[in-house]
Scaffold this active site. Structure first.
Site, short mmCIF file in Angstrom:
data_model
loop_
_atom_site.label_atom_id
_atom_site.label_comp_id
_atom_site.label_asym_id
_atom_site.label_seq_id
_atom_site.Cartn_x
_atom_site.Cartn_y
_atom_site.Cartn_z
N HIS A 110 0.84 -1.20 0.00
CA HIS A 110 0.00 0.00 0.00
C HIS A 110 0.87 1.25 0.00
CE1 HIS A 110 0.93 0.69 4.24
NE2 HIS A 110 0.62 -0.56 4.49
P1 TYD Z 1 -2.38 -3.51 7.49
O1 TYD Z 1 -2.11 -2.06 7.39
O2 TYD Z 1 -3.03 -4.18 6.32
O3 TYD Z 1 -1.04 -4.27 7.84
P2 TYD Z 1 0.31 -4.35 7.00
O4 TYD Z 1 0.44 -3.06 6.25
O5 TYD Z 1 1.34 -4.52 8.04
O6 TYD Z 1 0.23 -5.53 6.10
O7 TYD Z 1 -3.25 -3.74 8.79
C1 TYD Z 1 -3.74 -5.01 9.16
C2 TYD Z 1 -5.02 -4.82 9.96
O8 TYD Z 1 -4.77 -4.10 11.17
C3 TYD Z 1 -6.07 -4.04 9.19
O9 TYD Z 1 -7.33 -4.66 9.45
C4 TYD Z 1 -6.06 -2.67 9.82
C5 TYD Z 1 -5.57 -2.92 11.24
N1 TYD Z 1 -4.77 -1.82 11.78
C6 TYD Z 1 -5.24 -1.05 12.81
O10 TYD Z 1 -6.37 -1.25 13.31
N2 TYD Z 1 -4.48 -0.04 13.32
C7 TYD Z 1 -3.25 0.22 12.82
O11 TYD Z 1 -2.55 1.16 13.30
C8 TYD Z 1 -2.75 -0.57 11.72
C9 TYD Z 1 -1.40 -0.32 11.11
C10 TYD Z 1 -3.55 -1.58 11.24
#
Ligand code: TYD
Length: 144
Positions: free
Chosen positions: A58
């Site tokens: 992302h």
């Molecule tokens: P995501 O950003 O997809 O993780 P990564 O970029 O590490 O692969 O986040 C995974 C899940 O966690 C998604 O459902 C959103 C949630 N989340 C939060 O609730 N708070 C946060 O600060 C972050 C980074 C993610």
């Protein structure tokens, strides 16, 4: 909405060496305002990461981020829509700064690794771009 796509390139992604001191207690590494290029509003860390997993995938409209391998190592591929770079994080004090508008993917996690993230903003799902085609569109709009 503020949109930084097209504003930064992979050359703005850089390793920030955090100061550390070694003592009888072990090693202590500090990240505080002034040392990193934004104010920290949120901290999170990822652990129990399957070694074959890929994280990230992302970009952000606004959020600046620092990523560090607190334990173990992993790779971070950054992409500004035109060029890509790979940084291997393997020491807790060499952290990677990623400005907004940069696509990132984390992979190659060693067993037991822990990824620390320092963020300029509170969590907002609206700040994420999760479709690569949309990311490319935003970059070309930002460049014009
Ligand atoms: P995501 O950003 O997809 O993780 P990564 O970029 O590490 O692969 O986040 C995974 C899940 O966690 C998604 O459902 C959103 C949630 N989340 C939060 O609730 N708070 C946060 O600060 C972050 C980074 C993610």
């Amino acid at each position: 909405m503020n949109d930084a796509h097209g504003k930064y390139t992979v050359d703005n992604c850089r390793i920030v060496r955090l100061p550390y001191t070694q003592g009888d207690y072990g090693v202590l590494t500090v990240a505080e305002e002034g040392l990193i290029p934004f104010g920290i509003e949120r901290v999170y860390y990822i652990y129990d990461i399957p070694t074959d997993s890929e994280r990230g995938g992302h970009s952000h409209y606004r959020e600046h981020r620092i990523v560090a391998a607190v334990t173990g190592c992993f790779d971070v591929m950054v992409d500004d829509g035109r060029r890509r770079k790979v940084f291997t994080l393997r020491t807790p004090y060499d952290a990677l700064y990623i400005p907004p508008g940069i696509w990132r993917t984390l992979y190659g996690f060693s067993a037991g690794s822990v990824a620390l993230a320092l963020c300029s903003n509170k969590y907002s799902a609206d700040d994420y771009v999760r479709e690569y085609d949309e990311f490319k569109k935003l970059v070309s709009n930002g460049l014009t």
